[in-house]
Design a protein around this motif. Structure first.
Motif, PDB file in Angstrom:
ATOM      1  N   LYS A   6       7.989   2.450  -1.232  1.00 14.45           N
ATOM      2  CA  LYS A   6       6.790   1.202  -1.381  1.00 14.45           C
ATOM      3  C   LYS A   6       5.337   1.839  -1.287  1.00 14.45           C
ATOM      4  CE  LYS A   6       9.301  -2.395   0.521  1.00 14.45           C
ATOM      5  NZ  LYS A   6       9.458  -3.429   1.566  1.00 14.45           N
ATOM      6  N   THR A   7       4.481   1.127  -1.825  1.00 14.18           N
ATOM      7  CA  THR A   7       3.123   1.588  -1.611  1.00 14.18           C
ATOM      8  C   THR A   7       2.202   0.511  -0.786  1.00 14.18           C
ATOM      9  OG1 THR A   7       3.165   2.397  -4.063  1.00 14.18           O
ATOM     10  CG2 THR A   7       0.964   2.017  -2.966  1.00 14.18           C
ATOM     11  N   TYR A   8       1.506   0.949   0.231  1.00 15.21           N
ATOM     12  CA  TYR A   8       0.976   0.254   0.799  1.00 15.21           C
ATOM     13  C   TYR A   8      -0.724   0.564   0.838  1.00 15.21           C
ATOM     14  CZ  TYR A   8       5.309  -0.028   3.285  1.00 15.21           C
ATOM     15  OH  TYR A   8       6.668  -0.181   3.522  1.00 15.21           O
ATOM     16  N   HIS A  33       5.069  -3.607  -6.998  1.00 16.84           N
ATOM     17  CA  HIS A  33       4.868  -4.146  -5.501  1.00 16.84           C
ATOM     18  C   HIS A  33       3.893  -3.113  -4.928  1.00 16.84           C
ATOM     19  CE1 HIS A  33       5.029  -6.509  -2.166  1.00 16.84           C
ATOM     20  NE2 HIS A  33       5.145  -5.589  -1.387  1.00 16.84           N
ATOM     21  N   GLU A  35       1.743  -3.612  -1.150  1.00 21.29           N
ATOM     22  CA  GLU A  35       1.717  -4.292   0.052  1.00 21.29           C
ATOM     23  C   GLU A  35       0.172  -4.098   0.644  1.00 21.29           C
ATOM     24  OE1 GLU A  35       3.862  -5.514   4.088  1.00 21.29           O
ATOM     25  OE2 GLU A  35       4.933  -4.478   2.491  1.00 21.29           O
TER      26      GLU A  35
END
Length: 128
Positions: A6-8, A33, A35
């Motif tokens: 995931k990328t935040y 996606h 976040e």
């Protein structure tokens, strides 16, 4: 532990510049996606960047593939990853696709951010 797939983006949600910047980036078009995490709320990503040595009162952070990019490296990487559609994203890419320009500009942007938060009466993140 954060999922590495995931990328935040961890930013100060009370900073009007930071909030608008992350909303205007069109990263989802290129990365899927992403976040967005307000550093003023409890979240594993906030703890993750703090453990990596990021001082969130002074810089925003990007977590991608488990790697942490903060400050100038963060805005440079975001400029390289965002789509070129829209005026904001074209200008962002033009300004911050260069690591040298990002390193030069980031302290200036941070100074305006800190001054604006002070004028708005917002507490530093370290006080929350």
């Amino acid at each position: 532990m954060l999922p590495t797939d995931k990328t935040y983006i961890v930013y100060d949600g009370q900073c009007p510049f930071c909030s608008q910047y992350v909303k205007l980036l069109r990263l989802r078009d290129t990365l899927g996606h992403v976040e967005l995490i307000d550093a003023r709320t409890p979240h594993a990503a906030v703890d993750y960047v703090a453990r990596a040595g990021v001082v969130l009162d002074q810089e925003m952070a990007l977590i991608q593939g488990g790697e942490v990019y903060s400050g100038a490296a963060c805005i440079n990487r975001l400029a390289l990853m965002s789509t070129r559609s829209g005026v904001f994203n074209r200008l962002n890419a033009l300004a911050f696709s260069s690591p040298t320009v990002s390193r030069f500009a980031y302290p200036i942007l941070r100074t305006f951010r800190n001054l604006t938060l002070r004028l708005l009466g917002r507490e530093p993140l370290s006080a929350s």
